[in-house]
Scaffold this active site. Structure first.
Site, PDB file in Angstrom:
ATOM      1  N   ASP A   1       0.841  -1.204   0.000  1.00  0.00           N
ATOM      2  CA  ASP A   1       0.000   0.000   0.000  1.00  0.00           C
ATOM      3  C   ASP A   1       0.876   1.253   0.000  1.00  0.00           C
ATOM      4  OD1 ASP A   1       0.876  -0.185   2.599  1.00  0.00           O
ATOM      5  OD2 ASP A   1      -1.102   0.044   3.524  1.00  0.00           O
ATOM      6  N   SER A   2       2.222   1.061  -0.003  1.00  0.00           N
ATOM      7  CA  SER A   2       3.133   2.186  -0.255  1.00  0.00           C
ATOM      8  C   SER A   2       2.884   2.740  -1.660  1.00  0.00           C
ATOM      9  CB  SER A   2       4.592   1.752  -0.094  1.00  0.00           C
ATOM     10  OG  SER A   2       4.837   0.559  -0.821  1.00  0.00           O
TER      11      SER A   2
ATOM     12  N   ASP B   1      -1.188  -6.033  -0.316  1.00  0.00           N
ATOM     13  CA  ASP B   1      -1.612  -5.416   0.954  1.00  0.00           C
ATOM     14  C   ASP B   1      -3.108  -5.146   0.957  1.00  0.00           C
ATOM     15  OD1 ASP B   1       0.505  -5.117   2.730  1.00  0.00           O
ATOM     16  OD2 ASP B   1       1.161  -3.203   1.873  1.00  0.00           O
TER      17      ASP B   1
ATOM     18  N   LYS C   1      -1.442  -9.354   2.771  1.00  0.00           N
ATOM     19  CA  LYS C   1      -0.745  -8.907   3.988  1.00  0.00           C
ATOM     20  C   LYS C   1      -1.620  -7.877   4.679  1.00  0.00           C
ATOM     21  CE  LYS C   1       3.109  -6.047   3.861  1.00  0.00           C
ATOM     22  NZ  LYS C   1       2.651  -4.854   4.584  1.00  0.00           N
TER      23      LYS C   1
ATOM     24  N   GLU D   1      -1.825  -5.308   8.535  1.00  0.00           N
ATOM     25  CA  GLU D   1      -1.039  -4.756   9.643  1.00  0.00           C
ATOM     26  C   GLU D   1      -1.756  -4.948  10.980  1.00  0.00           C
ATOM     27  OE1 GLU D   1      -0.143  -0.623   8.857  1.00  0.00           O
ATOM     28  OE2 GLU D   1       0.807  -1.090   6.928  1.00  0.00           O
TER      29      GLU D   1
ATOM     30  N   GLU E   1       8.774  -4.112  10.813  1.00  0.00           N
ATOM     31  CA  GLU E   1       9.252  -2.843  10.264  1.00  0.00           C
ATOM     32  C   GLU E   1       9.804  -1.938  11.364  1.00  0.00           C
ATOM     33  OE1 GLU E   1       6.570  -0.958   7.516  1.00  0.00           O
ATOM     34  OE2 GLU E   1       7.797   0.872   7.408  1.00  0.00           O
TER      35      GLU E   1
HETATM   36  O1  KIV Z   1       3.503  -1.116   1.667  1.00  0.00           O
HETATM   37  C1  KIV Z   1       4.698  -1.457   1.741  1.00  0.00           C
HETATM   38  O2  KIV Z   1       5.524  -1.153   0.880  1.00  0.00           O
HETATM   39  C2  KIV Z   1       5.095  -2.248   2.897  1.00  0.00           C
HETATM   40  C3  KIV Z   1       6.563  -2.471   3.108  1.00  0.00           C
HETATM   41  C4  KIV Z   1       7.171  -1.262   3.692  1.00  0.00           C
HETATM   42  C5  KIV Z   1       6.834  -3.670   3.936  1.00  0.00           C
HETATM   43  O3  KIV Z   1       4.276  -2.683   3.655  1.00  0.00           O
END
Ligand code: KIV
Length: 275
Positions: free
Chosen positions: A55-56, A94, A124, A126, A193
């Protein structure tokens, strides 16, 4: 034989089970983000073990300050683009902020949409004990889940800062408990992280599932970075944990400036570059 060469010669699809085998034999896991077809193809063909459609994307693709605004539809768009390119790497997508924290039914329907529409291998999300029910429901549907603890950017408004997490004993204790919980309920791996290296190494040694670190030192089972950061596209981000493997911001700027110059001076196109 170099690691990259060995990986290229091993064309078998990377699975969650293979990651656990890698941990068991001490082979470190490589993981990098990708959000589009062309970059995902290059990264996969280079031999990456895991590609994260993170989600980055909210930051590096959409230009948002945080990861919070990205939507499920946008993540699915990125996931689909990546999946069209990838043949070997395990692809993780994500679940974005607001699509799994409300209740476990909503979490399951978000995860099912990702799996059905992108054809990714797993998701994934959080958090630890707070989202246990959501994780369990997703796992019950047969969807592999990667956890993410420590600095969890979707909670930035609670933390108020992107500084190192779990330096204090109480937070470190909760992180260790959460990591054990995620393993017990069936997550196949966990991203840690920005936490102290000694804490991350302790978690990696106590758990049998792979621990992938970002800013979590070398004592874990693998490393993940955001592609734009490690390729030097994102010049404004220089945390201590980041190693830059290219300086694409400069390369791209020079290439674009050379093109502008050639157009202005009528050097481009030349005789050979026309019909
Ligand atoms: O969204 C992302 O890029 C991440 C990484 C920083 C692990 O979750």
């Amino acid at each position: 034989m170099s690691v990259a060469k060995r990986d290229l010669e091993d064309n078998r699809k990377v699975t969650t089970h293979r990651l656990i085998e890698m941990k068991q034999r001490g082979e470190k896991i490589s993981m990098l983000t990708a959000y589009d077809y062309s970059m995902a193809q290059l990264i996969d063909q280079a031999g990456m073990d895991v590609i994260l459609v993170g989600d980055s994307a909210s930051n590096v693709m959409a230009g948002n300050v945080t990861t919070l605004p990205i939507t499920l539809d946008q993540m699915i768009y990125h996931g689909k683009s990546v999946m069209k390119a990838v043949k070997r790497a395990l692809v993780v997508v994500d679940l974005p902020f607001g699509t799994y924290q409300g209740n476990s039914k909503e979490a399951l329907s978000s995860a099912i949409r990702v799996m059905k529409e992108t054809h990714a291998d797993c998701i994934k999300l959080e958090g630890g004990s707070e989202i246990r029910e959501s994780i369990e429901r997703i796992l019950c549907a047969g969807i592999p889940v990667m956890g993410h603890l420590g600095l969890t950017p979707q909670s930035i408004n609670k933390f108020g800062t992107y500084t190192v997490r779990a330096r204090e004993e109480a937070e470190a204790k909760k992180l260790v408990e959460d990591a054990h919980l995620l393993e017990e309920i069936g997550c196949f791996a966990i991203v840690l992280e920005k936490i102290p290296a000694s804490l991350a190494a302790r978690v990696a040694s106590e758990l049998t599932i792979p621990i992938i670190g970002i800013g979590a030192g070398g004592g874990v089972d693998g490393q993940v970075l955001v592609m734009h950061d490690m390729l030097g596209i994102n010049k404004g981000f220089s945390p201590r944990f980041l190693r830059r493997y290219a300086n694409l911001a400069e390369d791209i700027t020079h290439a674009v400036q050379a093109y502008i110059e050639d157009v202005k001076t009528q050097d481009f196109p030349n005789e050979k570059e026309q019909y």
